[in-house]
Design an enzyme around this catalytic site. Structure first.
Site, PDB file in Angstrom:
ATOM      1  N   CYS A   7       2.109   4.587   0.314  1.00 18.06           N
ATOM      2  CA  CYS A   7       3.229   5.117  -0.485  1.00 18.06           C
ATOM      3  C   CYS A   7       4.538   4.673   0.151  1.00 18.06           C
ATOM      4  O   CYS A   7       5.477   4.280  -0.555  1.00 18.06           O
ATOM      5  CB  CYS A   7       3.180   6.639  -0.566  1.00 18.06           C
ATOM      6  SG  CYS A   7       1.986   7.300  -1.754  1.00 18.06           S
ATOM      7  N   ASP A  30      -2.304  -7.924   4.445  1.00 20.51           N
ATOM      8  CA  ASP A  30      -2.951  -6.973   5.342  1.00 20.51           C
ATOM      9  C   ASP A  30      -2.462  -7.236   6.768  1.00 20.51           C
ATOM     10  O   ASP A  30      -2.324  -8.383   7.203  1.00 20.51           O
ATOM     11  CB  ASP A  30      -4.477  -7.117   5.264  1.00 20.51           C
ATOM     12  CG  ASP A  30      -5.199  -5.923   5.859  1.00 20.51           C
ATOM     13  OD1 ASP A  30      -5.834  -5.172   5.098  1.00 20.51           O
ATOM     14  OD2 ASP A  30      -5.125  -5.734   7.099  1.00 20.51           O
ATOM     15  N   HIS A  46       0.441   7.317  -5.941  1.00 22.00           N
ATOM     16  CA  HIS A  46      -0.636   7.655  -5.010  1.00 22.00           C
ATOM     17  C   HIS A  46      -1.903   8.059  -5.760  1.00 22.00           C
ATOM     18  O   HIS A  46      -1.908   9.022  -6.537  1.00 22.00           O
ATOM     19  CB  HIS A  46      -0.223   8.798  -4.070  1.00 22.00           C
ATOM     20  CG  HIS A  46      -1.287   9.092  -3.055  1.00 22.00           C
ATOM     21  ND1 HIS A  46      -1.361   8.426  -1.854  1.00 22.00           N
ATOM     22  CD2 HIS A  46      -2.358   9.917  -3.095  1.00 22.00           C
ATOM     23  CE1 HIS A  46      -2.425   8.851  -1.187  1.00 22.00           C
ATOM     24  NE2 HIS A  46      -3.050   9.754  -1.924  1.00 22.00           N
ATOM     25  N   HIS A 100      -6.646   0.803  -2.847  1.00 21.24           N
ATOM     26  CA  HIS A 100      -6.217  -0.580  -2.615  1.00 21.24           C
ATOM     27  C   HIS A 100      -7.384  -1.519  -2.873  1.00 21.24           C
ATOM     28  O   HIS A 100      -8.529  -1.215  -2.572  1.00 21.24           O
ATOM     29  CB  HIS A 100      -5.683  -0.779  -1.190  1.00 21.24           C
ATOM     30  CG  HIS A 100      -6.582  -0.265  -0.106  1.00 21.24           C
ATOM     31  ND1 HIS A 100      -6.670   1.070   0.207  1.00 21.24           N
ATOM     32  CD2 HIS A 100      -7.431  -0.894   0.744  1.00 21.24           C
ATOM     33  CE1 HIS A 100      -7.537   1.238   1.196  1.00 21.24           C
ATOM     34  NE2 HIS A 100      -8.026   0.058   1.531  1.00 21.24           N
ATOM     35  N   HIS A 102      -8.743  -5.106  -1.745  1.00 18.83           N
ATOM     36  CA  HIS A 102      -8.617  -6.201  -0.783  1.00 18.83           C
ATOM     37  C   HIS A 102      -8.879  -7.502  -1.529  1.00 18.83           C
ATOM     38  O   HIS A 102      -9.901  -7.630  -2.204  1.00 18.83           O
ATOM     39  CB  HIS A 102      -9.688  -6.106   0.306  1.00 18.83           C
ATOM     40  CG  HIS A 102      -9.586  -4.936   1.210  1.00 18.83           C
ATOM     41  ND1 HIS A 102      -9.049  -5.014   2.481  1.00 18.83           N
ATOM     42  CD2 HIS A 102      -9.979  -3.645   1.066  1.00 18.83           C
ATOM     43  CE1 HIS A 102      -9.116  -3.838   3.068  1.00 18.83           C
ATOM     44  NE2 HIS A 102      -9.683  -2.978   2.235  1.00 18.83           N
TER      45      HIS A 102
HETATM   46  P1  AMP Z   1      -9.674   0.158   4.166  1.00 18.15           P
HETATM   47  O1  AMP Z   1     -10.443   0.091   5.456  1.00 18.15           O
HETATM   48  O2  AMP Z   1     -10.399  -0.382   2.985  1.00 18.15           O
HETATM   49  O3  AMP Z   1      -9.091   1.526   3.922  1.00 18.15           O
HETATM   50  O4  AMP Z   1      -8.468  -0.851   4.358  1.00 18.15           O
HETATM   51  C1  AMP Z   1      -7.247  -0.498   4.878  1.00 18.15           C
HETATM   52  C2  AMP Z   1      -6.557  -1.786   5.232  1.00 18.15           C
HETATM   53  O5  AMP Z   1      -5.176  -1.550   5.376  1.00 18.15           O
HETATM   54  C3  AMP Z   1      -7.032  -2.421   6.554  1.00 18.15           C
HETATM   55  O6  AMP Z   1      -7.503  -3.731   6.288  1.00 18.15           O
HETATM   56  C4  AMP Z   1      -5.776  -2.408   7.421  1.00 18.15           C
HETATM   57  O7  AMP Z   1      -5.688  -3.557   8.228  1.00 18.15           O
HETATM   58  C5  AMP Z   1      -4.680  -2.356   6.399  1.00 18.15           C
HETATM   59  N1  AMP Z   1      -3.440  -1.725   6.802  1.00 18.15           N
HETATM   60  C6  AMP Z   1      -3.281  -0.519   7.398  1.00 18.15           C
HETATM   61  N2  AMP Z   1      -1.973  -0.252   7.582  1.00 18.15           N
HETATM   62  C7  AMP Z   1      -1.291  -1.320   7.092  1.00 18.15           C
HETATM   63  C8  AMP Z   1       0.100  -1.654   6.984  1.00 18.15           C
HETATM   64  N3  AMP Z   1       1.046  -0.835   7.430  1.00 18.15           N
HETATM   65  N4  AMP Z   1       0.417  -2.840   6.430  1.00 18.15           N
HETATM   66  C9  AMP Z   1      -0.537  -3.685   5.983  1.00 18.15           C
HETATM   67  N5  AMP Z   1      -1.857  -3.419   6.043  1.00 18.15           N
HETATM   68  C10 AMP Z   1      -2.228  -2.266   6.598  1.00 18.15           C
HETATM   69 ZN    ZN Z   2      -0.173   6.947  -1.046  1.00 21.44          ZN
END
Ligand code: AMP
Ligand code: ZN
Length: 114
Positions: A7, A30, A46, A100, A102
């Site tokens: 958010c 990422d 959200h 999200h 990926h």
């Molecule tokens: P998940 O494990 O599917 O919840 O993926 C979360 C992803 O968010 C991971 O690949 C993290 O590397 C990425 N992540 C967490 N914080 C940030 C951030 N501030 N900016 C960019 N990516 C992030």
């Molecule tokens: Zn959020």
């Protein structure tokens, strides 16, 4: 949502390398890339995970998928192929509780995933 890093990114309160955005969705790199191209596509609003989508969100989910396709084209991986993944809940490895997608590309993916 307060305390939600995605958010914060969507609202410009936290830094991110944004590659594409529109009024509904944001795509950014990422922080810990698992492939040469690793971009996350999120809704600005959200939503905890894909398991929380409602029928009213069908257009939003479609928009996320189409945004991912645009990012793949922009990043030059559309022709080679790429992977879209969304984790849901603890056993999937979801660590950020804001929906999200990926987008992973630029290398050969393995199957089954770990
Ligand atoms: P998940 O494990 O599917 O919840 O993926 C979360 C992803 O968010 C991971 O690949 C993290 O590397 C990425 N992540 C967490 N914080 C940030 C951030 N501030 N900016 C960019 N990516 C992030
Ligand atoms: Zn959020």
């Amino acid at each position: 949502m307060k305390g939600c890093v995605f958010c914060d990114i969507a609202e410009g309160r936290a830094p991110a390398t944004i590659v594409l955005e529109d009024p509904e969705v944001v795509a950014f790199r990422d922080l810990n890339p698992q492939a040469p191209v690793h971009v996350l596509v999120i809704p600005r609003r959200h939503i905890g995970s894909a398991a929380d989508l409602t029928e009213a969100d069908d257009p939003l989910w479609g928009r996320m998928l189409r945004t991912a396709r645009s990012v793949a084209e922009q990043e030059g991986v559309a022709d080679r192929g790429y992977r879209l993944v969304t984790n849901i809940g603890r056993e999937s490895g979801q660590t950020v509780e804001h929906l999200h997608l990926h987008l992973l590309g630029g290398r050969r993916m393995t199957w089954p995933p770990g």
